[in-house]
Design an enzyme around this catalytic site. Structure first.
Site, short mmCIF file in Angstrom:
data_model
loop_
_atom_site.label_atom_id
_atom_site.label_comp_id
_atom_site.label_asym_id
_atom_site.label_seq_id
_atom_site.Cartn_x
_atom_site.Cartn_y
_atom_site.Cartn_z
N ARG A 1 -5.41 41.27 50.90
CA ARG A 1 -5.48 42.29 51.95
C ARG A 1 -4.62 41.88 53.16
O ARG A 1 -4.17 42.72 53.93
CB ARG A 1 -6.94 42.53 52.36
CG ARG A 1 -7.10 43.58 53.46
CD ARG A 1 -8.50 44.18 53.47
NE ARG A 1 -9.54 43.18 53.53
CZ ARG A 1 -9.97 42.62 54.67
NH1 ARG A 1 -9.42 42.95 55.82
NH2 ARG A 1 -10.93 41.73 54.64
N LYS B 1 8.01 58.76 46.49
CA LYS B 1 9.07 59.72 46.21
C LYS B 1 10.35 59.01 45.76
O LYS B 1 10.36 58.33 44.75
CB LYS B 1 9.29 60.59 47.45
CG LYS B 1 8.02 61.14 48.10
CD LYS B 1 7.16 61.95 47.15
CE LYS B 1 6.07 62.76 47.85
NZ LYS B 1 5.02 61.97 48.49
N TYR C 1 5.27 68.25 57.07
CA TYR C 1 4.47 68.34 55.85
C TYR C 1 3.06 68.79 56.23
O TYR C 1 2.48 68.31 57.20
CB TYR C 1 4.48 66.97 55.19
CG TYR C 1 3.58 66.77 54.01
CD1 TYR C 1 3.46 67.72 53.00
CD2 TYR C 1 2.87 65.58 53.88
CE1 TYR C 1 2.65 67.51 51.91
CE2 TYR C 1 2.06 65.35 52.78
CZ TYR C 1 1.94 66.33 51.80
OH TYR C 1 1.14 66.11 50.71
#
Length: 403
Positions: free
Chosen positions: A62, A214, A116
């Site tokens: 983490r 993407k 978006y």
């Protein structure tokens, strides 16, 4: 590699960045997938130094992981930043960048109206309830942008290099000038452009955000996000968000995205060339009312020339059907044989999406209409297939959409 990477071309950097970072014996040629969640040391002094950031190392995934760190270093290099931090998704990355702006009750986020849909949700449902004010502005109206910034004195300005889904090019250089004058931090979502087409930090941005899902990944098989900071001082806040909120990028996803980066330049060149040819072909199609593509509009071409790589308009094309109805849009999408109906973009295959029922479905019809998102608007993420095959599929689907 002994020659500094920042002295080499972008294409060469894509192949070698993040690799062979230094190993005790038998250096691997590609970065391994480190699945370990914890790391041990012989000395507690070493552990203490690593925890404190005084010595390079890892203690808990983490907090950091070698595979993830390789991806972060690669994207940092491509965006020419001081450092980068990876997250479990693009939205987690955007959330972290906004938190790094030290927002508090009464702070203002000045954002492009052409964001978006889920980004707008993040602003209005996560930040606004805590007293952060959100103001939207049309970036094409520069006088209003300046007036809003001077009046509201925002803490952060949030824009997209290429907007979703109408593909407007952001005048990042102007936004950076505005941000400097009013003391705001400029965050640029560079997902649609990638560092191959645009490096916003070079234009004055403070943070660059990517949905690595993407184009950076490019193969529809990994989800992740990255924030690149211009100033090293911002890295503490960015890493703090990972540690406390826990949007940790999986090592498997990091490996997949890092692998995808190797071919980013090759893919983007083909995406952009194919998109240009699709846009030019469809611009005169009798069944299409309008084609949205930056290089088809004079003022967008001027902005693109300042912001994007020369003679490039990106890899996406949006079209509005002359019929104007949602039913015609659905008929068109259902008639596609090669192009894939998919709710993402930037993959090697051509993907087609209906914004009104996907990316912007949470908006009311009136809100979408105000932004120019009609029921017949269709976004095409043009892939790297043979462009004649792509065009043939789009044209046969257009014919069927009218039946």
């Amino acid at each position: 590699m002994t020659q500094p990477l920042d002295e080499l071309s972008f294409e060469t950097q894509l192949v070698h960045a993040g690799e062979r970072a230094g190993w005790p014996t038998g250096e691997p040629t590609t970065t391994p997938i480190y699945t370990a969640t914890t790391y041990t040391y012989d000395s507690m002094v070493e552990v203490d130094r690593v925890f404190a950031g005084e010595e390079r190392g890892y203690v808990y995934t983490r907090y950091g992981n070698p595979t993830v760190a390789a991806l972060e270093e690669a994207v940092r290099l491509f965006e020419k930043g001081a450092g980068a931090c990876a997250y479990s998704s693009g939205m987690a990355a955007l959330h972290a960048a906004l938190l790094a702006c030290e927002l508090e009750p009464g702070s203002v986020i000045l954002a492009s109206q052409d964001l978006y849909g889920v980004t707008l949700q993040l602003l209005n449902t996560v930040f606004a309830p805590f007293g952060v004010k959100v103001a939207l502005v049309d970036l094409s109206e520069r006088e209003r942008l300046w007036a809003a910034a001077r009046d509201l004195r925002p803490r952060a300005i949030l824009v997209e290099t290429i907007s979703n889904p109408l593909l407007k090019i952001c005048p990042i250089d102007v936004c950076a000038e505005v941000a400097r004058e009013v003391g705001a931090r400029l965050i640029v979502d560079n997902t649609f452009a990638t560092p191959y087409l645009c490096q916003p930090l070079e234009l004055g941005a403070d943070f660059v955000v990517h949905s690595a899902t993407k184009y950076l990944s490019g193969h529809a098989d990994a989800i992740g996000g990255v924030v690149v900071a211009r100033d090293e001082a911002d890295l503490l806040a960015l890493r703090g968000v990972v540690k406390t909120v826990g949007g940790v990028l999986s090592v498997w996803e990091a490996y997949g995205i890092l692998r995808g980066l190797k071919t980013l330049a090759l893919r983007m060149r083909q995406h952009c060339e194919n998109a240009r040819r699709v846009a030019e072909r469809l611009a005169s199609h009798p069944l299409i009312r309008r084609v949205h593509y930056p290089l088809l509009v004079e003022n967008e071409r001027e902005t693109a020339a300042r912001v994007l790589r020369a003679l490039s308009g990106g890899g996406l094309v949006s079209i509005e059907l002359k019929d104007g109805s949602r039913e015609a849009a659905f008929r068109f999408m259902e008639a596609l044989r090669l192009c894939v109906r998919a709710t993402s973009l930037g993959d090697v295959f051509t993907g087609v999406l209906h914004p009104a029922t996907s990316s912007h479905r949470e908006m009311s019809p009136a809100q979408r209409a105000k932004l120019g998102i009609s029921d017949s608007l269709i976004r095409i993420s043009v892939g790297i297939e043979d462009v004649t095959d792509i065009i043939a599929d789009l044209e046969q689907a257009l014919e069927k959409s009218m039946r």
